[in-house]
Motif scaffolding. Structure first.
Motif, mmCIF file in Angstrom:
data_model
loop_
_atom_site.group_PDB
_atom_site.id
_atom_site.type_symbol
_atom_site.label_atom_id
_atom_site.label_comp_id
_atom_site.label_asym_id
_atom_site.label_seq_id
_atom_site.Cartn_x
_atom_site.Cartn_y
_atom_site.Cartn_z
ATOM 1 N N ASP A 13 0.825 -1.208 0.000
ATOM 2 C CA ASP A 13 0.000 0.000 0.000
ATOM 3 C C ASP A 13 0.858 1.257 0.000
ATOM 4 O OD1 ASP A 13 -2.252 -1.585 0.067
ATOM 5 O OD2 ASP A 13 -2.590 -1.335 2.215
ATOM 6 N N GLU A 14 1.992 1.227 0.699
ATOM 7 C CA GLU A 14 2.870 2.387 0.793
ATOM 8 C C GLU A 14 3.431 2.770 -0.564
ATOM 9 O OE1 GLU A 14 3.750 4.282 3.546
ATOM 10 O OE2 GLU A 14 2.319 3.161 4.728
ATOM 11 N N SER A 15 3.820 1.796 -1.374
ATOM 12 C CA SER A 15 4.420 2.131 -2.664
ATOM 13 C C SER A 15 3.415 2.819 -3.573
ATOM 14 C CB SER A 15 5.001 0.882 -3.339
ATOM 15 O OG SER A 15 3.972 -0.040 -3.632
ATOM 16 N N GLY A 16 2.167 2.410 -3.525
ATOM 17 C CA GLY A 16 1.135 3.080 -4.305
ATOM 18 C C GLY A 16 0.871 4.486 -3.823
ATOM 19 N N ALA A 17 0.954 4.684 -2.531
ATOM 20 C CA ALA A 17 0.714 6.013 -1.964
ATOM 21 C C ALA A 17 1.779 6.997 -2.414
ATOM 22 C CB ALA A 17 0.671 5.932 -0.441
ATOM 23 N N LYS A 18 3.033 6.556 -2.479
ATOM 24 C CA LYS A 18 4.113 7.442 -2.899
ATOM 25 C C LYS A 18 3.867 7.953 -4.314
ATOM 26 C CE LYS A 18 7.158 4.554 -0.998
ATOM 27 N NZ LYS A 18 8.329 3.767 -0.860
ATOM 28 N N ASP A 19 3.465 7.067 -5.207
ATOM 29 C CA ASP A 19 3.181 7.468 -6.581
ATOM 30 C C ASP A 19 2.041 8.472 -6.625
ATOM 31 O OD1 ASP A 19 3.732 4.132 -7.940
ATOM 32 O OD2 ASP A 19 5.152 5.700 -7.398
ATOM 33 N N LYS A 20 1.055 8.277 -5.785
ATOM 34 C CA LYS A 20 -0.108 9.157 -5.738
ATOM 35 C C LYS A 20 0.289 10.577 -5.345
ATOM 36 C CE LYS A 20 -3.031 7.546 -2.871
ATOM 37 N NZ LYS A 20 -4.078 6.997 -2.023
ATOM 38 N N TYR A 21 1.161 10.714 -4.364
ATOM 39 C CA TYR A 21 1.575 12.045 -3.924
ATOM 40 C C TYR A 21 2.405 12.747 -4.984
ATOM 41 C CZ TYR A 21 -0.212 10.536 0.556
ATOM 42 O OH TYR A 21 -1.020 10.075 1.555
ATOM 43 N N GLN A 22 3.256 12.002 -5.686
ATOM 44 C CA GLN A 22 4.050 12.606 -6.757
ATOM 45 C C GLN A 22 3.132 13.087 -7.874
ATOM 46 O OE1 GLN A 22 7.440 13.297 -6.740
ATOM 47 N NE2 GLN A 22 6.716 14.561 -8.424
ATOM 48 N N THR A 23 2.115 12.317 -8.197
ATOM 49 C CA THR A 23 1.147 12.723 -9.217
ATOM 50 C C THR A 23 0.439 14.002 -8.799
ATOM 51 O OG1 THR A 23 0.820 10.427 -9.915
ATOM 52 C CG2 THR A 23 -0.903 12.001 -10.501
ATOM 53 N N MET A 24 0.048 14.077 -7.529
ATOM 54 C CA MET A 24 -0.614 15.287 -7.042
ATOM 55 C C MET A 24 0.315 16.494 -7.154
ATOM 56 S SD MET A 24 -2.964 14.286 -3.764
ATOM 57 C CE MET A 24 -2.283 12.755 -3.147
ATOM 58 N N MET A 25 1.597 16.305 -6.835
ATOM 59 C CA MET A 25 2.549 17.412 -6.937
ATOM 60 C C MET A 25 2.709 17.856 -8.391
ATOM 61 S SD MET A 25 5.550 16.796 -4.158
ATOM 62 C CE MET A 25 5.531 15.061 -3.797
ATOM 63 N N ASP A 26 2.745 16.896 -9.298
ATOM 64 C CA ASP A 26 2.865 17.227 -10.720
ATOM 65 C C ASP A 26 1.636 17.985 -11.212
ATOM 66 O OD1 ASP A 26 5.304 15.905 -10.692
ATOM 67 O OD2 ASP A 26 4.509 14.065 -11.585
ATOM 68 N N LEU A 27 0.457 17.551 -10.785
ATOM 69 C CA LEU A 27 -0.791 18.188 -11.220
ATOM 70 C C LEU A 27 -0.968 19.575 -10.612
ATOM 71 C CD1 LEU A 27 -3.203 15.123 -11.038
ATOM 72 C CD2 LEU A 27 -2.414 16.302 -13.105
ATOM 73 N N LEU A 28 -0.381 19.794 -9.463
ATOM 74 C CA LEU A 28 -0.516 21.075 -8.776
ATOM 75 C C LEU A 28 -0.038 22.236 -9.649
ATOM 76 C CD1 LEU A 28 -1.142 22.690 -6.208
ATOM 77 C CD2 LEU A 28 1.164 22.122 -5.411
ATOM 78 N N GLU A 29 0.995 22.022 -10.412
ATOM 79 C CA GLU A 29 1.555 23.085 -11.242
ATOM 80 C C GLU A 29 0.541 23.627 -12.250
ATOM 81 O OE1 GLU A 29 4.455 24.562 -10.706
ATOM 82 O OE2 GLU A 29 4.642 23.202 -8.997
ATOM 83 N N SER A 30 -0.388 22.808 -12.679
ATOM 84 C CA SER A 30 -1.357 23.238 -13.696
ATOM 85 C C SER A 30 -2.636 23.838 -13.110
ATOM 86 C CB SER A 30 -1.711 22.063 -14.612
ATOM 87 O OG SER A 30 -2.349 21.042 -13.875
#
Length: 70
Positions: A13-30
């Protein structure tokens, strides 16, 4: 379920969560409705959560190693 099985499940579960937070950070810029200050605040919070997830992963791996006798 044994403790080791539960730890292994949590690690997955932790490995999936890490990817999720990086995606959120990437989307934040837009996000055009947020100013730079708001983006910085959100980015800082997401970074902290992501860092905590990495710490959780490390600590769970230590528990796993102890349970496996490594």
């Amino acid at each position: 379920m044994t403790l080791l099985e539960y730890v292994n499940s949590s690690l997955e579960d932790e490995s999936g969560a890490k990817d999720k937070y990086q995606t959120m950070m990437d989307l934040l810029e837009s996000e055009e409705d947020l100013n730079d200050s708001e983006k910085s605040l959100i980015m800082g919070i997401l970074f902290k959560i992501q860092t905590d997830e990495k710490t959780h992963d490390l600590l769970l791996n230590i528990i796993k190693d102890v349970l496996e006798g490594d």
